[in-house]
Write a protein that holds these residues in place. Structure first.
Motif, PDB file in Angstrom:
ATOM      1  N   LEU A   1       4.639   1.575  -7.857  1.00  0.00           N
ATOM      2  CA  LEU A   1       3.190   1.693  -7.963  1.00  0.00           C
ATOM      3  C   LEU A   1       2.567   2.082  -6.633  1.00  0.00           C
ATOM      4  CD1 LEU A   1       2.394  -1.402 -10.243  1.00  0.00           C
ATOM      5  CD2 LEU A   1       2.589   1.012 -10.903  1.00  0.00           C
ATOM      6  N   GLU A   2       3.093   1.488  -5.556  1.00  0.00           N
ATOM      7  CA  GLU A   2       2.594   1.816  -4.220  1.00  0.00           C
ATOM      8  C   GLU A   2       2.888   3.268  -3.874  1.00  0.00           C
ATOM      9  OE1 GLU A   2       4.500   0.224  -0.519  1.00  0.00           O
ATOM     10  OE2 GLU A   2       2.631  -0.942  -0.441  1.00  0.00           O
ATOM     11  N   GLU A   3       4.098   3.737  -4.217  1.00  0.00           N
ATOM     12  CA  GLU A   3       4.473   5.124  -3.974  1.00  0.00           C
ATOM     13  C   GLU A   3       3.521   6.063  -4.718  1.00  0.00           C
ATOM     14  OE1 GLU A   3       6.803   6.676  -2.245  1.00  0.00           O
ATOM     15  OE2 GLU A   3       7.971   5.007  -1.457  1.00  0.00           O
ATOM     16  N   GLU A   4       3.225   5.716  -5.938  1.00  0.00           N
ATOM     17  CA  GLU A   4       2.348   6.558  -6.744  1.00  0.00           C
ATOM     18  C   GLU A   4       0.924   6.550  -6.198  1.00  0.00           C
ATOM     19  OE1 GLU A   4       0.877   6.926 -11.394  1.00  0.00           O
ATOM     20  OE2 GLU A   4       2.445   5.486 -10.823  1.00  0.00           O
ATOM     21  N   GLU A   5       0.484   5.373  -5.716  1.00  0.00           N
ATOM     22  CA  GLU A   5      -0.875   5.239  -5.197  1.00  0.00           C
ATOM     23  C   GLU A   5      -1.101   6.103  -3.960  1.00  0.00           C
ATOM     24  OE1 GLU A   5      -3.810   1.771  -3.310  1.00  0.00           O
ATOM     25  OE2 GLU A   5      -1.780   1.274  -4.022  1.00  0.00           O
ATOM     26  N   PHE A   6      -0.087   6.130  -3.066  1.00  0.00           N
ATOM     27  CA  PHE A   6      -0.249   6.840  -1.800  1.00  0.00           C
ATOM     28  C   PHE A   6       0.274   8.277  -1.849  1.00  0.00           C
ATOM     29  CE2 PHE A   6      -0.831   2.557  -0.269  1.00  0.00           C
ATOM     30  CZ  PHE A   6      -1.678   2.696   0.816  1.00  0.00           C
TER      31      PHE A   6
ATOM     32  N   VAL B   1       7.004  13.409   4.827  1.00  0.00           N
ATOM     33  CA  VAL B   1       6.112  12.283   5.119  1.00  0.00           C
ATOM     34  C   VAL B   1       6.429  11.189   4.110  1.00  0.00           C
ATOM     35  CG1 VAL B   1       3.728  11.515   5.400  1.00  0.00           C
ATOM     36  CG2 VAL B   1       4.335  13.891   5.913  1.00  0.00           C
ATOM     37  N   VAL B   2       6.701   9.978   4.603  1.00  0.00           N
ATOM     38  CA  VAL B   2       7.108   8.885   3.724  1.00  0.00           C
ATOM     39  C   VAL B   2       6.365   7.618   4.107  1.00  0.00           C
ATOM     40  CG1 VAL B   2       9.411   9.856   3.364  1.00  0.00           C
ATOM     41  CG2 VAL B   2       9.035   8.240   5.226  1.00  0.00           C
ATOM     42  N   LEU B   3       6.379   6.661   3.198  1.00  0.00           N
ATOM     43  CA  LEU B   3       5.856   5.329   3.496  1.00  0.00           C
ATOM     44  C   LEU B   3       6.911   4.556   4.280  1.00  0.00           C
ATOM     45  CD1 LEU B   3       4.114   4.366   0.141  1.00  0.00           C
ATOM     46  CD2 LEU B   3       3.097   5.377   2.195  1.00  0.00           C
ATOM     47  N   SER B   4       6.492   3.903   5.329  1.00  0.00           N
ATOM     48  CA  SER B   4       7.424   3.255   6.250  1.00  0.00           C
ATOM     49  C   SER B   4       7.872   1.889   5.755  1.00  0.00           C
ATOM     50  CB  SER B   4       6.767   3.105   7.626  1.00  0.00           C
ATOM     51  OG  SER B   4       7.640   2.472   8.519  1.00  0.00           O
TER      52      SER B   4
ATOM     53  N   LEU C   1      -6.655   7.227   3.015  1.00  0.00           N
ATOM     54  CA  LEU C   1      -6.341   7.513   1.617  1.00  0.00           C
ATOM     55  C   LEU C   1      -7.629   7.651   0.803  1.00  0.00           C
ATOM     56  CD1 LEU C   1      -4.447   7.753  -0.832  1.00  0.00           C
ATOM     57  CD2 LEU C   1      -4.427   5.230  -0.931  1.00  0.00           C
ATOM     58  N   ALA C   2      -8.583   6.759   1.098  1.00  0.00           N
ATOM     59  CA  ALA C   2      -9.856   6.822   0.371  1.00  0.00           C
ATOM     60  C   ALA C   2     -10.599   8.122   0.669  1.00  0.00           C
ATOM     61  CB  ALA C   2     -10.722   5.613   0.735  1.00  0.00           C
ATOM     62  N   VAL C   3     -10.583   8.567   1.916  1.00  0.00           N
ATOM     63  CA  VAL C   3     -11.255   9.814   2.296  1.00  0.00           C
ATOM     64  C   VAL C   3     -10.612  10.997   1.588  1.00  0.00           C
ATOM     65  CG1 VAL C   3     -11.749  11.390   4.202  1.00  0.00           C
ATOM     66  CG2 VAL C   3     -12.009   8.924   4.513  1.00  0.00           C
ATOM     67  N   VAL C   4      -9.293  11.013   1.525  1.00  0.00           N
ATOM     68  CA  VAL C   4      -8.574  12.116   0.890  1.00  0.00           C
ATOM     69  C   VAL C   4      -8.834  12.141  -0.607  1.00  0.00           C
ATOM     70  CG1 VAL C   4      -6.263  12.998   0.338  1.00  0.00           C
ATOM     71  CG2 VAL C   4      -6.799  12.248   2.655  1.00  0.00           C
TER      72      VAL C   4
END
Length: 750
Positions: free
Chosen positions: A603-608, A626-629, A686-689
Motif C-alpha cells: 500500500l505504501e509503495e502504491e501511495e508513493f 528512485v525507490v523508497l528507502s 508527495l502532496a504537491v505532486v
C-alpha cells in the motif's frame, strides 16, 4: 603454318632430351613379371644407392650421433677455438658488469679468499704463518701517481699460479681449492668461483700490476694492460710482502675519484662491510694542537718579568696519516640467536642497517636460518621510523630495506621478486651461499629456489608483525598507524597471505569510539543471526559518523566499520570474505539482510508511486532508479551506487589522481535515489505532486532534494551553479512568505 611447324619441332626435341635424361631410371626400374631383372637391360643403381647412403648417414644412432657425425669425430681434424684476447677481455669487463663500483668488491673478495686459504692450510701446518701471522686487507690510495693499492696477507701466488690463474681467463683458483678441500672442511665462506672477478679491475684501470709472495716461491710481479699480453718476472726488490698479494691499479683518467677516501669508505661499507677479515684504509685527518705563542722580542722590557697568560697560545693544525679500520661491525646473523643479547641486536640495527645511532629502537626482530634446497641465514627488523618515498612511483630505484648478501658480500637491495613492495619497510640482511647469480654477481637468476626464499622471508616477516600484535597492543597500534597502508596493500597483492594479513587490520567503527577493532573482534561482537560484516568507506571518521546511510543499521544495533584509507575499497574488491563472512559495502544498492527489516508494504509503495515517477522524470539520467528507502530513519533522502559501479568515495579518489583523465564513464556511479517515506518533507512533496505534477516548486524541490542527498552521501555535485540558484530561489520564496505573514499579522492587529 610455318610457325606451328617450328613450335611442334621444338616440342619434339625437348621431349627427346627429357627422355634421354630419364632413361637410366627407366632401366633401373625395368623388371619382368616374375620379379627378376630383365637380362636385356643394364641395371644402373647409382642414384638409388646414393639416396640410401644419405639416409643412413642422416639416421640417428642410439647414442644420439648420426653416422656422418661419428665419422667426423673419428677422422676429422681438431682445432682450438681462437679469440682475439683484447676483444675478449673487453667483452668480459664491459658486458658482465653494469656498475664499475663493483671492482673493489671483487678484489676484496679475492683477498678474503686468499686469507681463507692460508688460514685453512695453517690448521694443519702452523709454520705457514711464520712469514706473516696477520690476517688483514689494506687499501692504500696514491693520488700522486694515480694508483690504488689493495694488499692482503693471504696465501699469495707462485710464478706458476700467476701464469695459470691470472693469465687464463675464467680460471678460478678458488674453485680448484674447493674441489680439493670440500671433503676435509667447510669451504662455504669462499667467495669467488667464476674466475673473472679479478678482471673487473680493468673497469677503472689502464694497467694492473700484481705483486705476490707465496711461502713456496720467491716474490714475483705480474703486469698487463688487458691488450692480450702480460709479463711475469721475479721482483727485483726481493721479499717486501713477507706473504700475500699487492694489486696496483693504474687508474684511468675518468676513475680518479676512486682515490678519494670518502668514496673508498662508501664502497667498502656498501659491498664488503661484513668480510671476515679486517679492512684498513690508509688515510689522513687533521689534528689540532694548542701551542704556546712565543712573544716577540721587541715587545718585551728587559726588566719586565714574563707572566703566564693562559690565553697566550695558538692553534696549530697537523695532518696525520694512519690506517683506519673500516669494517668494525660484525655479521651477527652468522652466530646462534641464543648467544646474542637484545642490546647486540639493537646496536647492529643502528650501526649496520641505519648507519647512525640517532634512530629509535626497532619494534621487533626475527633471526632464523633456512635449510634444504636453498640454505640461507636472515635477520629482519621492524623499524619505528617510516622510510621516505616508500610508495613514490617516481623514484629511480626499487630498493627494499632488506639487503642480499652472498657469503657476506653485498649483492643488491633491488630484488622485488623476493621482498614484495608492501614489506619494503622491513630492514634486514639475507645471506646465502647457494643463490643462483649471474657471473657478475649483480643479478639474481630466476630459479625455483628464489620462490622458496620469498615464501620463507614473507612468512617470517608476517609472523614478526603478528607477534607484536599479540604481545604489545599499544606498540602495535603505533606500528599500525605508520604501516597500515602496507598491510592493506599486502591483502590486495599477496593472495597466499591474505588471511594472515587481514587478521592484522584494525578499524574504527560505529561502536568503537576512539579505539580500533580487528575483524576477529567485530565477528565476536556481531548480533545473533548477523551474517555479514558491514563497512562504509569515506574521507574521514567524522564524515562517516554523520552519514545518513548508517541510520537504520545503527538504530538496530548493528556495528559498521569505517574505512578511511584510499586503498580500502580496492582491497575489498579482491578480498570480500573473511572467516566465511561476506564484507558488505552499505553505500551500494545491495541487500543488507537485516533481521529487523520490516516486510514490504504494497500500500505504501502504491501511495508513493506518483512521487517516485515524478522524481525519475524530473532527474532523468541523473539516477538509474528512485525507490523508497529501508535504511533511512531521520533523513529525507540519500544517494547510493548500484552494486557494480563506483561509490561516492571511489569517485572522489579517482578524481584526485594526478595523471587521471577523470572518472571512467563506464564505472561512473549509477546512482539510486532513496526517499524516506516517513519523513514529513517527502510527504509534503508527495502532496504537491499529487495536486499539480507540473508545479515548478515540485521540480525545484526534487532537484534540491537530489543535490542535498548527493552532498550528504559523499558525491560531488554535477552542477554547482544550478544548485546555488535553487538555494537562492528557495531563500527568496521563504523571505516572501515571511513578509506576507508579517503583513497579515499586522492587519489582524489593526
Amino acid at each position: 603454318m610455318r610457325a606451328s611447324f617450328e613450335r611442334l619441332s621444338h616440342f619434339l626435341v625437348l621431349l627427346v632430351i627429357v627422355s634421354l635424361a630419364t632413361l637410366p631410371t627407366w632401366q633401373a626400374q625395368a623388371e619382368q613379371v616374375d620379379g627378376t631383372p630383365d637380362i636385356n637391360l643394364k641395371t644402373v643403381g647409382s642414384v638409388t644407392d646414393d639416396e640410401v647412403v644419405q639416409r643412413e648417414e642422416q639416421a640417428m644412432s642410439t647414442d644420439g650421433y648420426s653416422v656422418a657425425e661419428k665419422r667426423l669425430l673419428e677422422s676429422g681434424d681438431k682445432y682450438q677455438f681462437q679469440a682475439e684476447v683484447s676483444r675478449l677481455m673487453s667483452l668480459i669487463v664491459n658486458s658482465l658488469y653494469s656498475n664499475r663500483d663493483v671492482f673493489l668488491r671483487e678484489l676484496i673478495s679475492n683477498a678474503s679468499d686468499a686469507l681463507d686459504k692460508i688460514r685453512f692450510h695453517s690448521l694443519s701446518d702452523p709454520s705457514l704463518l711464520e712469514s706473516n701471522d696477520k690476517f688483514e686487507i689494506r687499501i692504500q690510495p696514491d693520488p700522486e701517481h694515480n694508483q690504488l693499492h689493495i694488499i692482503d696477507s693471504g696465501i699469495g701466488m707462485t710464478k706458476e699460479d700467476m701464469i695459470n690463474n691470472l693469465g687464463t681467463i675464467a680460471k678460478s683458483g678458488t674453485s680448484e681449492f674447493i674441489a680439493k678441500a670440500e671433503t676435509q672442511s667447510d669451504t662455504s665462506s669462499l667467495i669467488g668461483q667464476f674466475g673473472v672477478g679479478f678482471y673487473s679491475a680493468f673497469l677503472v684501470a689502464d694497467r694492473v700490476t700484481v705483486t705476490s709472495k707465496h711461502n713456496d716461491d720467491s716474490q714475483h710481479i705480474w703486469s698487463s694492460d688487458s691488450e692480450g699480453v702480460f709479463v711475469v718476472g721475479e721482483d727485483p726488490d726481493g721479499n717486501t710482502l713477507g706473504r700475500g698479494t699487492k694489486i696496483t691499479l693504474h687508474l684511468k683518467d675518468d676513475a680518479l675519484g676512486y682515490l678519494k677516501e670518502d668514496n673508498l669508505k662508501s664502497l667498502v661499507a656498501r659491498y664488503s662491510e661484513f668480510i671476515n677479515f679486517p679492512i684498513f684504509l690508509y688515510g689522513s685527518h687533521i689534528v689540532k694542537h694548542e701551542v704556546a705563542a712565543e712573544p716577540e722580542v721587541d715587545d718585551l722590557d728587559e726588566n719586565e718579568e714574563v707572566e703566564d697568560d693562559w690565553e697566550d697560545f695558538e692553534i696549530v693544525e697537523e695532518t696525520v696519516w694512519e690506517w683506519e679500520l673500516l669494517n668494525d661491525v660484525k655479521p651477527i646473523w652468522t652466530r646462534d640467536s641464543s648467544e646474542i643479547t637484545d642490546e647486540e641486536y639493537i646496536a647492529f640495527f643502528k650501526n649496520a642497517l641505519c648507519k647512525t645511532d640517532d634512530v629509535e629502537d626497532p619494534y621487533s626482530w626475527v633471526h632464523f636460518s633456512a635449510e634444504g634446497d636453498l640454505e640461507f641465514k636472515a635477520i629482519l627488523f621492524m623499524p619505528r621510523e617510516v622510510p621516505d618515498n616508500m610508495f613514490d612511483a617516481n623514484r629511480t630505484h626499487d630498493n627494499r630495506g632488506v639487503r642480499l648478501y652472498v657469503r657476506r658480500v653485498y649483492i643488491t637491495d633491488e630484488f622485488d621478486s623476493i621482498i614484495p613492495k608492501y614489506l619494503s619497510f622491513i630492514k634486514g640482511i639475507v645471506d646465502s651461499s647457494s643463490l643462483p647469480l649471474n657471473v657478475s654477481r649483480e643479478v639474481l637468476q630466476q630459479d625455483k629456489s628464489l620462490k622458496l626464499m620469498q615464501k620463507k622471508l614473507v612468512r617470517k616477516a608476517i609472523a614478526m608483525i603478528q607477534k607484536l600484535a599479540m604481545e604489545d597492543e599499544d606498540a602495535y597500534e603505533e606500528f599500525y598507524d605508520d604501516y597500515k597502508i602496507n598491510l592493506k596493500l599486502g591483502v590486495l597483492e599477496d593472495r597466499p597471505n591474505q588471511d594472515r594479513l587481514a587478521k592484522l587490520l584494525r578499524f574504527h567503527s560505529s561502536k568503537s569510539g576512539n579505539s580500533l577493532v580487528s575483524l576477529d573482534q567485530y565477528i565476536e561482537n556481531m548480533k545473533e543471526g548477523q551474517e555479514s560484516i558491514y563497512f562504509l568507506a569515506g574521507e574521514s571518521k567524522n564524515t562517516l559518523e554523520n552519514s545518513p546511510l548508517l541510520e537504520k543499521l545503527v538504530s538496530n544495533d548493528y556495528e559498521v566499520l569505517y574505512f578511511t584509507d584510499a586503498i580500502d575499497e580496492y582491497w575489498t574488491q579482491t578480498y570480500n570474505t573473511y572467516e566465511d563472512r561476506k564484507l558488505v559495502n552499505i553505500s551500494k544498492d545491495v541487500d543488507l539482510n537485516l533481521n529487523e527489516e520490516e516486510e514490504e508494504n504494497p500500500l505504501e509503495e502504491e501511495e508513493f508511486q506518483p512521487l517516485l515517477d515524478f522524481f525519475k522524470s524530473a532527474l532523468k539520467s541523473k539516477v538509474s532508479k528512485v525507490v523508497l528507502s529501508k535504511r533511512l530513519t531521520t533523513t529525507p533522502s540519500a544517494l547510493i551506487s548500484t552494486a557494480y559501479s563506483y561509490t561516492a568515495n571511489m569517485e572522489r579518489i579517482q578524481r584526485a589522481q594526478t595523471l587521471s583523465q577523470g572518472v571512467d564513464p563506464f564505472m561512473m556511479s549509477k546512482k539510486v535515489l532513496e526517499l524516506n517515506p516517513s519523513h514529513e518533507l517527502v510527504k509534503e512533496l508527495l502532496a504537491v505532486v499529487q495536486e499539480n505534477p507540473e508545479s515548478q516548486l515540485a521540480t525545484d524541490m526534487a532537484q534540491l532534494l537530489f543535490d542535498t542527498a548527493a552532498l550528504h552521501s559523499g558525491f560531488a555535485l554535477d552542477d554547482a551553479a544550478t544548485f546555488a540558484k535553487s538555494i537562492h530561489r528557495m531563500m527568496a520564496m521563504g523571505i516572501a512568505n515571511t513578509d506576507r505573514e508579517t503583513v497579515d499579522h499586522t492587519h489582524e492587529e489593526l
